[in-house]
Design a protein around this motif. Sequence first.
Motif: not given
Length: 249
Positions: A115-134
């Motif tokens: 939720d935190s990563l998404t809220a601050y546009a560090l991940i942008e589903p479906p282009k990127s997700d938690l797995q691709t960031f980590v």
Amino acid sequence: MCHTENTNFDAFRDFLFTAILDKSSDRAGKGCKRGSVRKKTTPAQPPLTEPEPSELAEFADYLAAEIFASFPDEVQSLSHDALQNDSALSDKWSLPLTISVLEEVAAHMPGEVNDSLTAYALIEPPKSDLQTFVAPVLSAYITAVTTPPPKWTETRTDACEICGRDWVPMTYHHLIPKEVHAKVLKRGWHEEKRLNSVAWLCRACHNFVHRMASNEELAREWYTIDLICSRDDVQKWAQWVCRVRWKKA
């Protein structure tokens, strides 16, 4: 945590902070102002303002603690010796990590992290997700904690040679990048004995140096720490990043 786990957490937190900083820089380069980074994720669209170092550090510290605690104990205490002495551990955690391992790691992370990563546009589903960031952060962490000590250990400094911070993990930067050693010798830019000279930098400053110039430019023009630190952009960067401090545990 034991001493090794504390050291490993510091390394992971520094890689995570650098990833957040790089993502913020990418957004700024595309015409977006950096988002003000805070721990809470209530706003659907956070304000697009320049983050203070203290806010960025607090956010990275929070995420690092949540993510690192979700790792298996064997990952939290990972080391070069551990991989050498346990073939099963080596098979699972040697790079490149398999998709199944990354999926397993991501599945155990708290929902608040996503939720935190998404809220601050560090991940942008479906282009990127938690797995691709980590994935790159975890890979960088594993590389750091499982690499045998370099032969230049005796040159190690207690603080980053650019920003002066002494409370973050140090990495060694080849002042003449290894990828261009052959070209350096062929063109006579430096003597062979200089090829393995290094500077000790925190991960954030290390990444900044590689963003500021290509490997060939670093070898030809910025091959000492004094030359690097003479640049205006490096001085401005150092003044900014040296304000980043972690809260005491």
